[in-house]
Structure formats: C-alpha cells, structure tokens
Design a protein around this motif. Structure first.
Motif, mmCIF file in Angstrom:
data_model
loop_
_atom_site.group_PDB
_atom_site.id
_atom_site.type_symbol
_atom_site.label_atom_id
_atom_site.label_comp_id
_atom_site.label_asym_id
_atom_site.label_seq_id
_atom_site.Cartn_x
_atom_site.Cartn_y
_atom_site.Cartn_z
ATOM 1 N N GLN A 79 0.821 -1.206 0.000
ATOM 2 C CA GLN A 79 0.000 0.000 0.000
ATOM 3 C C GLN A 79 0.859 1.263 0.000
ATOM 4 O OE1 GLN A 79 -3.505 0.071 -0.231
ATOM 5 N NE2 GLN A 79 -2.982 -2.014 -0.808
ATOM 6 N N ALA A 80 1.995 1.224 0.696
ATOM 7 C CA ALA A 80 2.895 2.379 0.716
ATOM 8 C C ALA A 80 3.495 2.630 -0.665
ATOM 9 C CB ALA A 80 3.999 2.150 1.747
ATOM 10 N N VAL A 81 3.833 1.551 -1.376
ATOM 11 C CA VAL A 81 4.368 1.688 -2.736
ATOM 12 C C VAL A 81 3.312 2.302 -3.654
ATOM 13 C CG1 VAL A 81 5.183 0.425 -4.760
ATOM 14 C CG2 VAL A 81 6.039 -0.175 -2.487
ATOM 15 N N LYS A 82 2.061 1.806 -3.532
ATOM 16 C CA LYS A 82 0.976 2.326 -4.373
ATOM 17 C C LYS A 82 0.715 3.803 -4.110
ATOM 18 C CE LYS A 82 -1.650 -1.945 -5.163
ATOM 19 N NZ LYS A 82 -2.958 -2.624 -4.969
ATOM 20 N N LYS A 83 0.829 4.209 -2.847
ATOM 21 C CA LYS A 83 0.549 5.601 -2.483
ATOM 22 C C LYS A 83 1.758 6.510 -2.672
ATOM 23 C CE LYS A 83 -2.933 4.202 0.939
ATOM 24 N NZ LYS A 83 -4.108 4.855 0.309
ATOM 25 N N GLY A 84 2.907 5.906 -2.984
ATOM 26 C CA GLY A 84 4.093 6.705 -3.255
ATOM 27 C C GLY A 84 4.770 7.287 -2.029
ATOM 28 N N TYR A 85 4.606 6.622 -0.876
ATOM 29 C CA TYR A 85 5.271 7.118 0.329
ATOM 30 C C TYR A 85 6.773 6.882 0.207
ATOM 31 C CZ TYR A 85 0.622 7.256 2.434
ATOM 32 O OH TYR A 85 -0.695 7.535 2.695
ATOM 33 N N PRO A 86 7.596 7.870 0.543
ATOM 34 C CA PRO A 86 9.046 7.708 0.380
ATOM 35 C C PRO A 86 9.638 6.787 1.442
ATOM 36 C CG PRO A 86 8.555 9.786 1.448
ATOM 37 C CD PRO A 86 7.226 9.194 1.068
ATOM 38 N N ALA A 87 10.778 6.245 1.112
ATOM 39 C CA ALA A 87 11.521 5.432 2.076
ATOM 40 C C ALA A 87 12.394 6.344 2.929
ATOM 41 C CB ALA A 87 12.383 4.404 1.346
ATOM 42 N N GLU A 88 12.476 6.035 4.209
ATOM 43 C CA GLU A 88 13.326 6.812 5.118
ATOM 44 C C GLU A 88 14.785 6.385 4.936
ATOM 45 O OE1 GLU A 88 12.262 9.178 7.164
ATOM 46 O OE2 GLU A 88 10.132 8.934 6.688
ATOM 47 N N PRO A 89 15.731 7.252 5.209
ATOM 48 C CA PRO A 89 17.151 6.868 5.113
ATOM 49 C C PRO A 89 17.476 5.748 6.111
ATOM 50 C CG PRO A 89 16.908 9.260 5.246
ATOM 51 C CD PRO A 89 15.564 8.681 5.546
ATOM 52 N N PHE A 90 18.311 4.818 5.677
ATOM 53 C CA PHE A 90 18.731 3.726 6.560
ATOM 54 C C PHE A 90 19.747 4.255 7.556
ATOM 55 C CE2 PHE A 90 21.569 -0.110 7.175
ATOM 56 C CZ PHE A 90 20.704 -0.730 8.075
ATOM 57 N N ALA A 91 19.455 4.086 8.836
ATOM 58 C CA ALA A 91 20.293 4.676 9.891
ATOM 59 C C ALA A 91 21.599 3.922 10.101
ATOM 60 C CB ALA A 91 19.515 4.732 11.203
ATOM 61 N N GLY A 92 21.682 2.704 9.586
ATOM 62 C CA GLY A 92 22.911 1.940 9.733
ATOM 63 C C GLY A 92 22.813 0.860 10.798
ATOM 64 N N PHE A 93 23.702 -0.127 10.665
ATOM 65 C CA PHE A 93 23.666 -1.265 11.579
ATOM 66 C C PHE A 93 24.080 -0.873 13.005
ATOM 67 C CE2 PHE A 93 24.092 -3.326 7.418
ATOM 68 C CZ PHE A 93 23.017 -4.215 7.501
ATOM 69 N N TRP A 94 24.913 0.140 13.123
ATOM 70 C CA TRP A 94 25.332 0.568 14.457
ATOM 71 C C TRP A 94 24.131 1.132 15.232
ATOM 72 C CZ3 TRP A 94 28.432 -0.224 18.170
ATOM 73 C CH2 TRP A 94 28.625 0.709 19.185
ATOM 74 N N PHE A 95 23.264 1.853 14.526
ATOM 75 C CA PHE A 95 22.052 2.391 15.167
ATOM 76 C C PHE A 95 21.136 1.250 15.592
ATOM 77 C CE2 PHE A 95 17.669 4.010 14.870
ATOM 78 C CZ PHE A 95 17.732 5.014 15.826
ATOM 79 N N ILE A 96 21.018 0.226 14.742
ATOM 80 C CA ILE A 96 20.195 -0.946 15.095
ATOM 81 C C ILE A 96 20.750 -1.612 16.343
ATOM 82 C CG2 ILE A 96 19.462 -3.247 14.359
ATOM 83 C CD1 ILE A 96 19.377 -2.242 11.507
ATOM 84 N N PHE A 97 22.081 -1.743 16.387
ATOM 85 C CA PHE A 97 22.712 -2.387 17.536
ATOM 86 C C PHE A 97 22.464 -1.592 18.812
ATOM 87 C CE2 PHE A 97 26.473 -2.862 20.312
ATOM 88 C CZ PHE A 97 26.367 -4.216 20.581
ATOM 89 N N GLN A 98 22.600 -0.271 18.724
ATOM 90 C CA GLN A 98 22.357 0.569 19.911
ATOM 91 C C GLN A 98 20.911 0.471 20.376
ATOM 92 O OE1 GLN A 98 23.845 4.311 18.192
ATOM 93 N NE2 GLN A 98 25.417 4.361 19.773
ATOM 94 N N ALA A 99 19.967 0.500 19.407
ATOM 95 C CA ALA A 99 18.546 0.394 19.768
ATOM 96 C C ALA A 99 18.241 -0.959 20.380
ATOM 97 C CB ALA A 99 17.679 0.631 18.532
ATOM 98 N N PHE A 100 18.903 -1.992 19.863
ATOM 99 C CA PHE A 100 18.684 -3.338 20.398
ATOM 100 C C PHE A 100 19.193 -3.450 21.831
ATOM 101 C CE2 PHE A 100 20.489 -7.669 20.988
ATOM 102 C CZ PHE A 100 19.280 -8.348 21.083
ATOM 103 N N ILE A 101 20.373 -2.916 22.083
ATOM 104 C CA ILE A 101 20.945 -2.958 23.430
ATOM 105 C C ILE A 101 20.029 -2.240 24.413
ATOM 106 C CG2 ILE A 101 22.860 -2.208 24.881
ATOM 107 C CD1 ILE A 101 23.508 -4.612 23.123
#
Length: 426
Positions: free
Chosen positions: A193-215
C-alpha cells in the motif's frame, strides 16, 4: 421460549446502544424472572465468574501494560522496531506493526494497544505525510497481534471458560506462530500500500544504530521471554507470571530507564483500575449469561443443529468462523470469549478439533471481528484516535482485512501452525 428471551433481550439492548455488560446482565435477569428462578442465582454466578484464582492475572497484566506505556519501557521497544523497519517504504507503518509484535499485548486488549501505540504513532505518521486512513488501518489491524503473542490474558480467559483442563502454557506457546504469521502478512500489505501511495523510504540509519537500539531494548524485550519461559517450563504459574511482570517493569523503570515518578504511578494505577473494573464487570455479567446458556443446554442444541447442517468439520469450522466474525462487530473480546467458548468449543471437540488449536482460532477470529465493518468497536476507536471518518477508513482497509482473513483461514484449516510449537515441549 427461555432461549428466545435470553438472546432476544440481549440483542435488543445492544441495538438500542446499551453497553454490552449491562445488556448481558439484564438479559440474564430477565430470563431468571421468566423462569421464576431467584435473581440471587444471577448474582452468585456473577461472583463466581470473577472468583477464579487465575483471574488475578488479568488486572496485573493490565497494570504492567500501563506501566510500560507510561514509564518509557514501551518507547525503547518502539525505537528498536523503528531501527529495523523504519527505512522501508511506509516505514512508520511498518514500525507501527512491529511495535505491536514487541509489546506483545501485555494489556491483552487490542483496543488498549491501539490506543497506546496509535496515540504515539498516528500523529507522527500524519506529520510525515501519511494519509490518516493509512495510519489508522495499520494501527487497528496490527492491534490484533497483541491477542496472539504471550502473555495474553484473553487466552487465560479461554482456558477458564473452556473448563476442560486446557493448558495455559500450551495456549501461550500455540499463539506465537499465528501471531508472527499475522504480523508478516500485515507488514507485506502495508508495504504494498505504501508503494501504491508513493510514500518515500526513510534513510537507513545503519547497523550501528540498530545495535544501539537493540541494546537499549534488551531489558524490555526480555520480559516476553521471562514470562513465556517461566510459564512454559513450569517455573511459575500464569498468575504468578503477572506479578513478576509488574515487578520486572517496576525494576526497569526505576533502575534502568529512569522513567518513574509518583505522578506517573498514580496515573498508571488509576488507568489500570478503570480498565480492570470495566473488564471484570463484563466478565461477571458474561458468566451469568453463560450459566443460563449451559442451564438451557444451548451448546447441545448448537451441536445438533450443526450436525444436521453438515458432517464435515471443514464446513462446521467455516460456520463458526462466520459467527465469530459477525459477533465481533458489536461485542468486546472478553464477553465474546466467555460466551462463545462454552457454545462452540464442545462443537469443535465433537468434530475432532484440538481445544488448544480451537482457542487460537477463536481468539484470532474474534479479534478480526473487532475491526470488521460496519460496527467493530476497534474500528471506531481507531477512527477516533486518527481523527478520520469511518467511511474513509472502510474504503481503504480491505487489503488489511483480506490479509488477516487469509491468515485466519491458514490457522483454522492447518492446525500445524498452532500445534507444532507446543508439541516440541511435550
């Protein structure tokens, strides 16, 4: 005639807009007066309906959920969900769904979860340019996930209402795969549905950000595994697990996330008390209503009727699913579980359906019914949160509804999805 009065009064009051708890209680009293049964019996059944020791878990899980939402614990889980899927098309919609997975329905109420998560996510989504209808669609459809992934007080209610030695630990285990399957279906639908409506993708914050959020989220996520593992391996009972959940969340708030304050505690206690009073009153009146159904042998009548309709368990299952979806459009989940379990569980068992498998099917179907048009209570709650008209939501919600129905069909007709994980622990 007694059956007609019981259900006729209940349905009439519901159509008139009387709250479901009062409708159930008045219907039970009306039937008692007609049958010249002392009204005291109704109040005795109401008392017995909420006197089960296992019922203590419900207010405690509700309290734990309120603490999580108000004490900063839920924020860490939402941040982790955002780090995982926030960069996808319709990223905030994906975060909304993943938040329901990680929060795992501590409150056990999809309406409470939709209110909590929707209150946080919907304004952010609208601010980022998402349509209000899209934000509401993902919020209310993903709220049903909370019913499946443990700990779910509604599964405890089902075990109590079933009164046939159903293992709560097995129910908790059986809901995991269907819950994750529903989450995947909704994530895919939200992306399309997001593709059909043309919603943009957010920038990927990186694996380090994922690791920090996970911790940061590890202590909060561990709550799910502590409760599930403790119940599954017999370390503590489901009731004891609700006490541990409250203590664990308190410890997180005070020593790790530093999100506690006296005012917050008062607000959490007040909100939990209001919700608990409402839920337990519904359970009490539903118990009295259910006693009359058993006294009038309505489950046996349903078995006879369905046996004459078809001897095929597939056809009978389809009839039950339709009934649950229709009932869900105007009833809250707790009374549905209390009322429908004694009616449909004997039918399912009579046709060879495993009670644990049927419990998952019942809870999932009833949950989908909560946002089934035209009357689903979850639908109206979501529209109120998103400040959008019901008509606009109904025009756009059908892909999420179809995805949920597809998962319901898979779970209902392929017992493996519900039963293979519990079988690993036996």
């Amino acid at each position: 005639m007694e059956q007609l009065i019981l259900f006729g009064v209940f349905l009439l009051l519901m159509v008139m807009g009387v709250p479901v708890a009062f409708s159930l209680g008045i219907a039970a009293l009306s039937t008692a007066f007609y049958m010249e049964i002392p009204p005291l019996i109704v109040f005795q059944q109401m008392s017995e309906g909420v006197s089960s020791f296992s019922m203590i878990a419900i207010p405690l899980f509700i309290f734990a959920g309120e603490l999580m939402m108000r004490g900063g614990v839920a924020d860490k889980m939402i941040n982790f969900a955002s780090s995982l899927v926030g960069h996808m098309r319709g990223g905030l919609g994906q975060v909304n769904i993943m938040s329901s997975v990680f929060l795992s329905g501590i409150s056990g109420s999809p309406i409470a979860d939709a209110s909590a998560i929707g209150g946080i996510m919907v304004p952010q989504m609208v601010k980022r340019g998402y349509a209000r209808s899209y934000a509401v669609n993902v919020t209310i459809s993903s709220a049903v996930i909370a019913l499946m992934i443990p700990p779910s007080p509604n599964l405890i209610l089902y075990a109590i209402a079933g009164s046939s030695g159903i293992s709560i630990a097995d129910l908790f285990t059986a809901g995991i795969v269907p819950g994750l399957l529903l989450a995947l279906a909704l994530l895919f639908t939200a992306y399309i549905q997001a593709v059909k409506k043309g919603y943009p993708a957010e920038p990927f914050a990186g694996f380090w950000f994922i690791f920090q959020a996970f911790i940061a989220a590890i202590p909060a996520i561990l709550l799910i595994f502590v409760i599930f593992g403790g119940v599954r391996f017999g370390i503590f009972t489901p009731t004891e697990s609700s006490c541990i959940a409250v203590l664990y969340v308190f410890a997180l708030m005070i020593f790790i996330y530093k999100g506690s304050s006296f005012r917050m505690l008062i607000e959490a206690v007040s909100a939990a008390a209001r919700t608990t009073a409402m839920v337990l009153f519904i359970i009490a009146t539903a118990a009295a209503f259910g006693w009359f159904m058993a006294f009038l042998q309505i489950p046996n009548m349903v078995i006879d009727v369905m046996s004459h309709v078809s001897e095929s368990p597939y056809v009978v299952m389809a009839l039950i699913l339709v009934a649950l979806l229709l009932l869900g459009t105007f009833m809250d989940l707790s009374p549905m579980v209390i009322i429908c379990t004694p009616i449909f569980l004997p039918v399912a068992i009579n046709f060879g359906v495993d009670p644990v498998h049927f419990g998952i099917v019942l809870i999932l179907a009833a949950g989908i019914g909560l946002y089934t048009p035209p009357v689903g209570t979850l639908l109206f709650v979501g529209c109120a949160i998103g400040k959008v008209g019901v008509g606009e939501v109904l025009r756009t919600i059908w892909p999420y509804y179809l995805a949920s129905l597809l998962v319901l069909m898979l779970v209902a007709y392929v017992p493996w999805f519900s039963l293979w994980l519990p079988a690993l622990f036996h």
